[in-house]
Design a protein around this motif. Sequence first.
Motif, PDB file in Angstrom:
ATOM      1  N   GLN A   4      11.766   7.858   1.656  1.00  0.00           N
ATOM      2  CA  GLN A   4      10.933   7.738   2.988  1.00  0.00           C
ATOM      3  C   GLN A   4      11.141   6.019   3.314  1.00  0.00           C
ATOM      4  O   GLN A   4      11.372   5.972   4.218  1.00  0.00           O
ATOM      5  N   PHE A   5      11.339   4.897   2.456  1.00  0.00           N
ATOM      6  CA  PHE A   5      11.195   3.122   2.967  1.00  0.00           C
ATOM      7  C   PHE A   5      12.466   2.552   3.252  1.00  0.00           C
ATOM      8  O   PHE A   5      12.325   1.753   3.944  1.00  0.00           O
ATOM      9  N   PHE A   6      13.308   4.033   3.292  1.00  0.00           N
ATOM     10  CA  PHE A   6      14.998   3.075   3.252  1.00  0.00           C
ATOM     11  C   PHE A   6      15.822   4.020   4.202  1.00  0.00           C
ATOM     12  O   PHE A   6      15.591   5.582   3.532  1.00  0.00           O
ATOM     13  N   ASN A   7      16.491   3.345   4.903  1.00  0.00           N
ATOM     14  CA  ASN A   7      17.848   5.347   5.693  1.00  0.00           C
ATOM     15  C   ASN A   7      18.363   5.319   5.024  1.00  0.00           C
ATOM     16  O   ASN A   7      18.684   4.131   3.525  1.00  0.00           O
ATOM     17  N   ARG A   8      18.958   5.978   5.269  1.00  0.00           N
ATOM     18  CA  ARG A   8      20.689   6.168   4.908  1.00  0.00           C
ATOM     19  C   ARG A   8      20.888   5.177   4.465  1.00  0.00           C
ATOM     20  O   ARG A   8      22.536   4.771   3.058  1.00  0.00           O
ATOM     21  N   ALA A  33       1.108  -1.209  -0.057  1.00  0.00           N
ATOM     22  CA  ALA A  33       0.060  -0.170  -0.117  1.00  0.00           C
ATOM     23  C   ALA A  33       1.021   1.297  -0.070  1.00  0.00           C
ATOM     24  O   ALA A  33       0.983   2.155  -0.563  1.00  0.00           O
ATOM     25  N   ASN A  34       1.798   1.260   0.429  1.00  0.00           N
ATOM     26  CA  ASN A  34       2.546   2.441   0.635  1.00  0.00           C
ATOM     27  C   ASN A  34       3.191   2.597  -0.354  1.00  0.00           C
ATOM     28  O   ASN A  34       3.911   3.825  -0.501  1.00  0.00           O
ATOM     29  N   MET A  38      15.666   6.573 -15.193  1.00  0.00           N
ATOM     30  CA  MET A  38      16.556   6.185 -14.396  1.00  0.00           C
ATOM     31  C   MET A  38      15.947   7.080 -13.270  1.00  0.00           C
ATOM     32  O   MET A  38      16.529   6.765 -11.945  1.00  0.00           O
ATOM     33  N   ASN A  39      15.993   7.823 -13.126  1.00  0.00           N
ATOM     34  CA  ASN A  39      15.643   9.233 -11.898  1.00  0.00           C
ATOM     35  C   ASN A  39      14.327   8.344 -11.118  1.00  0.00           C
ATOM     36  O   ASN A  39      14.486   8.785 -10.071  1.00  0.00           O
ATOM     37  N   TRP A  40      12.798   7.759 -11.667  1.00  0.00           N
ATOM     38  CA  TRP A  40      12.555   6.876 -10.939  1.00  0.00           C
ATOM     39  C   TRP A  40      13.338   6.139 -10.339  1.00  0.00           C
ATOM     40  O   TRP A  40      12.759   5.665  -9.300  1.00  0.00           O
ATOM     41  N   VAL A  41      13.891   5.319 -10.654  1.00  0.00           N
ATOM     42  CA  VAL A  41      14.690   4.028  -9.649  1.00  0.00           C
ATOM     43  C   VAL A  41      15.236   4.943  -8.057  1.00  0.00           C
ATOM     44  O   VAL A  41      15.149   5.012  -7.572  1.00  0.00           O
ATOM     45  N   THR A  42      16.334   6.241  -8.247  1.00  0.00           N
ATOM     46  CA  THR A  42      16.928   6.872  -7.925  1.00  0.00           C
ATOM     47  C   THR A  42      15.613   7.309  -6.907  1.00  0.00           C
ATOM     48  O   THR A  42      16.214   7.566  -5.009  1.00  0.00           O
ATOM     49  N   GLU A  43      15.054   7.653  -7.123  1.00  0.00           N
ATOM     50  CA  GLU A  43      14.021   8.516  -5.979  1.00  0.00           C
ATOM     51  C   GLU A  43      13.307   7.286  -5.549  1.00  0.00           C
ATOM     52  O   GLU A  43      13.520   8.207  -3.647  1.00  0.00           O
TER      53      GLU A  43
END
Length: 177
Positions: free
Chosen positions: A123-127, A53-54, A113-118
């Motif tokens: 917010q789903f992953f920490n640094r 869902a997210n 490829m910008n969409w992969v980067t985005e």
Amino acid sequence: MKDLLDPPTRPISMKSINIVAFVWLCVLTATFVTSGAPAARSTTSATTPLTFANAVAFFKAARFRATEVQPRCAIFFEGEWKNANVYNYCVIMVENSDQDIQVTFYLTDAHEMNWVTEFLDSQFFNRNETEKLFQLMNARSDVRGQNVGRFRVDFHHWQPRHAQLLVFSFTPVRARR
């Protein structure tokens, strides 16, 4: 004095074309840099759970056209005509299985490829997870069962003619009791 709009009297050299292309690349890069890079995220910042869902909400918020194939699979797409013969597009498929979330990117243009980067920088992953995911993606080899923070990740990269296909499978790592 010669008018700049008059056609050249001699052929334009490849060196001249390369210089102009390099200058334009520098201008575009400078424009991007001066617009400000996104603020660096903390390694301990709160993340949004990576759920079906997210993930669907994330791509809908990006204003992709969406199609729900079934309750556990959604497809997003965008594209544009570059000229009369070339249509560049991006297709993103988000799938939910009982164990994992799979996100597939089908890209026909480097710009997409910008969409992969985005997604990887979202917010789903920490640094630390984001950095590890980019390392996996740039390693140019398939990966199975790699531990990346809170996930066990499978990553596959194919390059059929005129396209790239990137598949990420995220399985949550269960905390041991």
